[in-house]
Motif scaffolding. Structure first.
Motif, mmCIF file in Angstrom:
data_model
loop_
_atom_site.group_PDB
_atom_site.id
_atom_site.type_symbol
_atom_site.label_atom_id
_atom_site.label_comp_id
_atom_site.label_asym_id
_atom_site.label_seq_id
_atom_site.Cartn_x
_atom_site.Cartn_y
_atom_site.Cartn_z
ATOM 1 N N TYR A 3 -12.817 20.801 -13.896
ATOM 2 C CA TYR A 3 -11.759 20.315 -13.018
ATOM 3 C C TYR A 3 -11.532 21.316 -11.897
ATOM 4 O O TYR A 3 -11.687 22.522 -12.089
ATOM 5 N N GLY A 52 -1.597 16.050 -10.596
ATOM 6 C CA GLY A 52 -2.497 16.037 -11.731
ATOM 7 C C GLY A 52 -1.790 16.237 -13.053
ATOM 8 O O GLY A 52 -0.548 16.304 -13.123
ATOM 9 N N ASP A 53 -2.590 16.309 -14.134
ATOM 10 C CA ASP A 53 -2.055 16.409 -15.487
ATOM 11 C C ASP A 53 -2.666 17.594 -16.214
ATOM 12 O O ASP A 53 -3.848 17.902 -16.052
ATOM 13 N N GLU A 82 -6.256 18.390 -17.536
ATOM 14 C CA GLU A 82 -6.771 17.091 -17.966
ATOM 15 C C GLU A 82 -7.231 16.267 -16.770
ATOM 16 O O GLU A 82 -7.648 15.122 -16.920
ATOM 17 N N SER A 83 -7.132 16.861 -15.571
ATOM 18 C CA SER A 83 -7.591 16.248 -14.323
ATOM 19 C C SER A 83 -7.638 17.353 -13.278
ATOM 20 O O SER A 83 -7.271 18.498 -13.554
ATOM 21 N N ASP A 84 -8.100 17.032 -12.069
ATOM 22 C CA ASP A 84 -7.956 17.989 -10.972
ATOM 23 C C ASP A 84 -6.476 18.272 -10.769
ATOM 24 O O ASP A 84 -5.629 17.379 -10.973
#
Length: 353
Positions: A3, A52-53, A82-84
């Motif tokens: 990420y 993001g997350d 869990e994401s960018d």
């Protein structure tokens, strides 16, 4: 999978592999994020997730409150993307900080010695030289011990192919118990480093006071040796505290340095000395020795503190009363999980330390 993380307001961008924390990825790519304990208990590495997350990971509820979690705040040392992401961090890099990237090393135990009844000296030979600033620390992976354990580097960077450690035996501590009871010369370990923002501010010409207790001498010894070896002309005062004479380790080495260098002054202090020890030095706590030496007038000095939390808190109070300001006080205080559960009673004026 990896990420991409963007840091505001600096605009720095780094990649985080799946299962890697924000802090580990940033430091390994030479991007500085504020941190202290490195294992989710102190709250120094809080960052705000703007986009993001991220999973908050094993953050202590004392270091990261539920309200902060709901607002998207995470601890960089625990958070797993869990994401960018786009994060906001309070980045304040000291101009004297070299910012060497964190790297992994293979180390071999080449020497061990009992420095005191509770402190063991360990010398590790690295598979290649490590760039570090005196006062920084390394993380060790120990057999059968979950996670890593942090130990300050005790030698100067002139010996960059080796790392010296002073390891205090912590009652019930799995990592220090393994080192004291099961480690042998020839053992091989994985270590990473360098970590930390504890180092000599060379751009400041103020005379320097070190106040240390227990194995906190390791950082100070590294820093002092580096200063003396490079011809630093400032007056350097080391106040070393111990309970009794047998715990006052490296006394002969430090006394010899004081005889060799006219700008280095060594003042040991014992807090529980007995008559049988025939001690002629200072009797009392180490911060009291520093206060007595300067007759309470400590303004105009840089202060570096390393040791148990109660010693550091007492030293900070003494330095404040002696007119040493926040910008001139630096410390290294390792926090355990139990320490993280305690309320921090320090003044808000001392956010930097």
């Amino acid at each position: 999978m990896s990420y991409q993380v963007t840091v505001e307001p600096t605009g720095d961008v780094f990649e985080v592999e799946e299962g890697q924390t924000l802090l580990d990825a940033a430091l390994r790519q030479g991007i500085w994020l504020p941190f202290a304990c490195g294992h989710g208990t102190c709250g120094t590495c809080k960052v705000q997730v703007l986009e993001g997350d991220a999973d908050v990971g094993a953050a202590s509820p004392f270091a990261l409150m539920d309200m902060e979690r709901d607002e998207g705040v995470v601890l960089a040392c625990c958070a797993l993307p869990e994401s960018d992401l786009v994060i906001e961090a309070d980045v304040d890099v000291d101009p004297d900080f070299s910012g060497y990237p964190i790297e992994d090393y293979q180390a071999t135990v080449v020497a061990m010695e009992d420095l005191s009844p509770t402190i063991k000296g360990v010398r590790l030979q690295l598979d290649r030289p490590m760039q570090f600033q005196e006062g920084q620390y390394v993380n060790l992976n120990l057999p059968g011990v979950e996670g890593t354990r942090a130990f300050s580097i005790a030698n100067s960077c002139a010996d960059a192919g080796y790392i010296d450690l002073h390891v205090r035996l912590v009652p019930g501590g799995k990592g220090t118990s393994w080192i004291h009871q099961s480690m042998h010369t020839g053992d091989e370990l994985k270590i990473s480093g360098p970590y930390g923002q504890f180092f000599v501010r060379k751009s400041d010409d103020k005379d320097v006071i070190f106040i240390v207790g227990g194995s906190g001498l390791s950082s100070a010894l590294s820093m002092i040796q580096g200063m003396l070896e490079t011809g630093d002309t400032r007056q350097i005062f080391l106040f070393q505290g111990a309970r009794n004479l047998v715990e006052l380790y490296k006394r002969e080495v430090l006394t010899a340095l004081a005889e060799q260098y006219s700008n280095f002054h060594y003042i040991p202090a014992l807090s529980e000395v007995s008559e049988a020890e025939q001690w002629n030095g200072f009797c009392g706590f180490v911060h009291e020795a520093a206060n007595s030496h300067f007759d309470g007038r400590l303004a105009g000095h840089k202060a570096y503190l390393c040791g148990p939390p109660p010693m550091i808190d007492a030293a900070i109070t003494m330095l404040m009363q002696g007119r040493v300001f926040e910008a001139d006080i630096h410390m290294e205080k390792f926090l355990t999980a139990s320490d993280g559960a305690k309320a921090d009673s320090r003044s808000a004026l001392f956010k930097r330390i």
